[in-house]
Design a protein around this motif. Structure first.
Motif, short mmCIF file in Angstrom:
data_model
loop_
_atom_site.label_atom_id
_atom_site.label_comp_id
_atom_site.label_asym_id
_atom_site.label_seq_id
_atom_site.Cartn_x
_atom_site.Cartn_y
_atom_site.Cartn_z
N THR A 1 0.84 -1.20 0.00
CA THR A 1 0.00 0.00 0.00
C THR A 1 0.87 1.25 0.00
OG1 THR A 1 -1.88 -1.05 1.09
CG2 THR A 1 -1.66 1.32 1.37
N ALA A 2 1.86 1.30 0.90
CA ALA A 2 2.75 2.45 0.96
C ALA A 2 3.53 2.61 -0.33
CB ALA A 2 3.71 2.30 2.14
N THR A 3 3.99 1.50 -0.88
CA THR A 3 4.74 1.53 -2.13
C THR A 3 3.90 2.06 -3.27
OG1 THR A 3 6.10 -0.34 -1.41
CG2 THR A 3 6.05 0.12 -3.76
N ARG A 4 2.64 1.62 -3.33
CA ARG A 4 1.72 2.08 -4.37
C ARG A 4 1.46 3.58 -4.27
NH1 ARG A 4 -0.48 1.40 -9.42
NH2 ARG A 4 -2.56 2.34 -9.47
N LEU A 5 1.38 4.09 -3.05
CA LEU A 5 1.09 5.51 -2.86
C LEU A 5 2.30 6.40 -3.12
CD1 LEU A 5 -1.08 5.34 0.39
CD2 LEU A 5 -1.89 5.72 -1.95
N ALA A 6 3.50 5.85 -2.90
CA ALA A 6 4.72 6.64 -3.08
C ALA A 6 4.84 7.10 -4.53
CB ALA A 6 5.94 5.81 -2.69
N GLY A 7 5.26 8.33 -4.72
CA GLY A 7 5.36 8.89 -6.06
C GLY A 7 4.16 9.75 -6.36
#
Length: 304
Positions: free
Chosen positions: A16-22
């Motif tokens: 989830t955090a990875t998907r939101l990053a960027g």
């Protein structure tokens, strides 16, 4: 960019955090330093405690296991709620049950913090791809503020009510079906093995027909792996103790509503047997081994 703090970097929280990053400026906290390091490698700013991850008046997304962890993250030592303060927004993706979500919303409202009740379904791979089902209970204003974050994570975003707790109610119904489907898939694979059928062939064949389900297609291959040479290498995508918790929420809700849930109650017993056997940290597909242990010799029930 909007600042989002993700609290919890477990099987769902990290993707989830990875998907939101960027798309957003993302900071995150987890009690595991190893998980924080993985998040940092994905462009997420790691924080040493929940409060340090938060921007005052910003957005906090909770991706922890249960109500106790939700409360620790928000109200414990160095909790996020005090740092978030008035005007803050909490997005609850964890499954904690309708009553717990309503109580939490009332407590946060006392500090001027809004709650968007948005439990998720789909698993880690779909979280990382933005392909989750998210069911939401929230008032219009906080939902509008949270929607860019939710849209980044969801392929299906269903607003099922205007109150925190409504999303949890829908997720409870979802988990009833999911928990029963896993238990039914385990029974099917165990019976097929007793017939002497190849488990991988059984799963692939059934998944293509009327008996197929998402849970059979997803968990079935790992159930088959439990009987192969690499049984000790089954990937943990969804811990068994998640369904110990969630089926407890389901059966408690049925009891409170006076709705009989005989299939859910039977499935719950299978997960509780796994808990008693010390299988909490294993993948939930491992319940199949309670019905047909890997080391046991298959016996054809059609004979004799």
């Amino acid at each position: 960019m909007t600042a989002v703090a993700v609290l919890g970097l477990g099987a769902m929280g990290l993707p989830t955090a990875t998907r939101l990053a960027g798309e957003f400026t993302v900071s995150a906290f987890d009690v595991s330093a190893a998980r924080r390091e993985l998040a940092a490698a994905a462009g997420v700013r790691p924080a040493g405690d929940p409060a340090a991850a938060v921007t005052a008046g910003g957005i906090v997304l909770l991706a922890v296991r249960d109500e106790a962890q939700v409360r620790q993250a928000l109200f414990g030592t160095d909790g996020a709620a005090a740092a978030l303060g008035e005007g803050g927004l909490v997005v609850l993706t964890s499954t904690i049950g309708p009553d717990a979500a309503r109580t939490l919303a009332a407590e946060l409202a006392g500090s001027g913090i809004a709650l968007v009740d948005a439990p998720v379904s789909g698993g880690p791979a779909r979280a990382g791809a933005g392909d989750l089902l998210i069911v939401v209970g929230a008032a219009a204003e906080p939902l509008a503020r949270a929607r860019p974050v939710l849209d980044r994570l969801a392929s299906t975003l269903a607003v099922v009510g205007e109150r925190p707790g409504d999303g949890q109610a829908m997720k409870t119904v979802n988990q009833l079906l999911a928990g029963v489907h896993i238990a039914a898939a385990a029974e099917a694979v165990a019976l097929a093995r007793a017939f002497g059928l190849d488990a991988e062939t059984v799963v692939a064949t059934l998944s293509a027909g009327a008996a197929g389900s998402f849970m059979l297609a997803d968990r079935g291959p790992r159930m088959a792996q439990a009987y192969g040479e690499h049984a000790d290498e089954v990937e943990v995508r969804s811990r068994l103790d998640i369904f110990v918790k969630d089926m407890g929420i389901v059966t408690d809700a049925g009891r409170a509503a006076r709705v009989p849930l005989p299939l859910a109650a039977a499935a719950q017993q299978l997960y509780l047997l796994g808990h008693t056997a010390g299988m909490d940290a294993r993948d939930d597909s491992s319940v199949v081994t309670l019905l047909s242990p890997p080391g046991s010799a298959p016996t054809d029930p059609t004979e004799g």
